[in-house]
Design an enzyme around this catalytic site. Structure first.
Site, PDB file in Angstrom:
ATOM      1  N   HIS A 144      43.677  34.905  38.222  1.00  0.00           N
ATOM      2  CA  HIS A 144      44.645  34.054  38.925  1.00  0.00           C
ATOM      3  C   HIS A 144      45.863  33.714  38.066  1.00  0.00           C
ATOM      4  O   HIS A 144      46.816  33.129  38.573  1.00  0.00           O
ATOM      5  CB  HIS A 144      43.961  32.784  39.424  1.00  0.00           C
ATOM      6  CG  HIS A 144      42.947  33.061  40.495  1.00  0.00           C
ATOM      7  ND1 HIS A 144      43.260  33.670  41.683  1.00  0.00           N
ATOM      8  CD2 HIS A 144      41.605  32.831  40.542  1.00  0.00           C
ATOM      9  CE1 HIS A 144      42.167  33.807  42.428  1.00  0.00           C
ATOM     10  NE2 HIS A 144      41.153  33.312  41.751  1.00  0.00           N
ATOM     11  N   GLU A 202      29.954  31.834  42.069  1.00  0.00           N
ATOM     12  CA  GLU A 202      30.906  31.059  42.869  1.00  0.00           C
ATOM     13  C   GLU A 202      30.826  31.393  44.358  1.00  0.00           C
ATOM     14  O   GLU A 202      31.802  31.219  45.080  1.00  0.00           O
ATOM     15  CB  GLU A 202      32.342  31.214  42.328  1.00  0.00           C
ATOM     16  CG  GLU A 202      32.779  32.608  41.972  1.00  0.00           C
ATOM     17  CD  GLU A 202      34.169  32.677  41.321  1.00  0.00           C
ATOM     18  OE1 GLU A 202      34.883  31.673  41.228  1.00  0.00           O
ATOM     19  OE2 GLU A 202      34.547  33.791  40.910  1.00  0.00           O
ATOM     20  N   ARG A 216      39.374  36.577  31.377  1.00  0.00           N
ATOM     21  CA  ARG A 216      38.768  36.720  32.702  1.00  0.00           C
ATOM     22  C   ARG A 216      39.359  37.970  33.324  1.00  0.00           C
ATOM     23  O   ARG A 216      40.578  38.119  33.428  1.00  0.00           O
ATOM     24  CB  ARG A 216      39.031  35.511  33.600  1.00  0.00           C
ATOM     25  CG  ARG A 216      38.509  35.790  35.024  1.00  0.00           C
ATOM     26  CD  ARG A 216      38.246  34.547  35.839  1.00  0.00           C
ATOM     27  NE  ARG A 216      39.432  33.889  36.325  1.00  0.00           N
ATOM     28  CZ  ARG A 216      39.413  32.889  37.212  1.00  0.00           C
ATOM     29  NH1 ARG A 216      38.264  32.439  37.689  1.00  0.00           N
ATOM     30  NH2 ARG A 216      40.534  32.323  37.590  1.00  0.00           N
ATOM     31  N   ASP A 260      35.822  28.066  44.293  1.00  0.00           N
ATOM     32  CA  ASP A 260      35.291  29.109  45.178  1.00  0.00           C
ATOM     33  C   ASP A 260      33.888  28.770  45.659  1.00  0.00           C
ATOM     34  O   ASP A 260      33.542  29.047  46.816  1.00  0.00           O
ATOM     35  CB  ASP A 260      35.297  30.466  44.460  1.00  0.00           C
ATOM     36  CG  ASP A 260      36.663  31.133  44.541  1.00  0.00           C
ATOM     37  OD1 ASP A 260      37.251  31.145  45.634  1.00  0.00           O
ATOM     38  OD2 ASP A 260      37.135  31.626  43.497  1.00  0.00           O
TER      39      ASP A 260
HETATM   40  C1  3PY Z   1      36.960  28.579  40.742  1.00  0.00           C
HETATM   41  O1  3PY Z   1      36.908  27.347  40.664  1.00  0.00           O
HETATM   42  O2  3PY Z   1      36.657  29.241  41.742  1.00  0.00           O
HETATM   43  C2  3PY Z   1      37.431  29.330  39.587  1.00  0.00           C
HETATM   44  O3  3PY Z   1      37.390  30.547  39.605  1.00  0.00           O
HETATM   45  C3  3PY Z   1      37.944  28.567  38.409  1.00  0.00           C
HETATM   46  O4  3PY Z   1      38.935  29.293  37.772  1.00  0.00           O
HETATM   47 MG    MG Z   2      37.017  31.390  41.451  1.00  0.00          MG
END
Ligand code: 3PY
Ligand code: MG
Length: 253
Positions: free
Chosen positions: A46, A147, A71, A173
């Protein structure tokens, strides 16, 4: 090969506090890495960061004691391998939802016979040392992001994959996947329960539990609850909140 301080801290039973950078600037990454973080993650998912800038940011972080991590943009072997070749000492991989995806991720980070990483660590060897090939599999760290609701259902199969070092929760997420609004510190019971289940599965299966957050006070709470890798995001937020606070003072508000 140069030690990976993250492994050393974990082996001693300690906790790793990581920074998180998304602005495409090597100087910004260097500034963050000069603070008292144990590691800094270059966020190519991101963050507004292409590969070349990511490589320069890893170089900048490497001038400090902070461990350079990245990442990956996705669970994609080609980007994972390029980031490792550029000197990342570990990879945070988004959206790892089941055993097959976790095996694909970990395998991309390990040379044969443990994995299928291709050889060409141009910068990895400069940072790590001449004996990089011999020790990379045992030195670099793998953090699989949990996530989604699918990943929560399949915690046991994910956390028992050979070579996985840590799970890392993306709270935003995860909340969305469980039908809640995205938040950096979710309070809904369904999300809090999922976070507890992730930590418990990690502990049961001998992997480190990690989580992303957006404030030092929240990071402290996660550490107190047993998480041993917490990342505070991010450079963009620190820049905005620092400016906002000073402007408020200057305007007498
Ligand atoms: C999330 O909170 O989904 C993340 O990927 C944090 O960067
Ligand atoms: Mg995320």
């Amino acid at each position: 090969m140069r030690e990976n301080r993250i492994r050393t801290i974990w082996a001693e039973g300690g906790k790793v506090l990581s920074g998180w950078v998304g602005l495409p600037t090597s100087l910004g990454a260097e500034i963050m890495a000069n603070q008292d973080f144990d590691a800094v993650v270059v966020d190519t998912q991101h963050g507004m960061i292409g590969f070349q800038v990511a490589a320069e940011m890893l170089q900048a972080i490497s001038t400090t004691a902070a461990v350079p991590l990245a990442r990956a943009p996705w669970n994609d072997p080609s980007s994972i391998m390029k980031l490792l070749d550029a000197g990342a000492y570990g990879i945070v991989c988004p959206m790892v939802n089941n055993r097959a995806q976790c095996e694909a991720f970990v395998g991309a980070c390990r040379y044969a016979p443990q994995g299928y990483r291709s050889f060409g660590p141009a910068r990895g060897m400069l940072y790590g040392g001449e004996d990089y090939l011999e020790h990379a599999n045992d030195t670099l760290v793998t953090l699989a992001m949990i996530e989604t609701s699918e990943a929560v259902e399949k915690l046991d199969e994910i956390t028992t994959v050979d070579g996985l070092d840590a799970v890392f929760i993306g709270p935003a997420d995860l909340a969305i996947s469980l039908g809640c609004a995205p938040s950096m510190e979710p309070t809904e019971k369904i999300v809090v329960d999922a976070i507890d289940a992730i930590r418990a599965a990690a502990e049961k299966n001998g992997v480190i539990a990690g989580v992303y957050c957006a404030a030092g006070a929240v990071a402290k709470r996660w550490f107190d609850r047993g998480f041993r890798f917490v990342a505070i995001g991010s450079d963009t937020r620190f820049l905005a909140s620092g400016a906002e606070a000073e402007i408020k003072v200057a305007r007498g508000g």
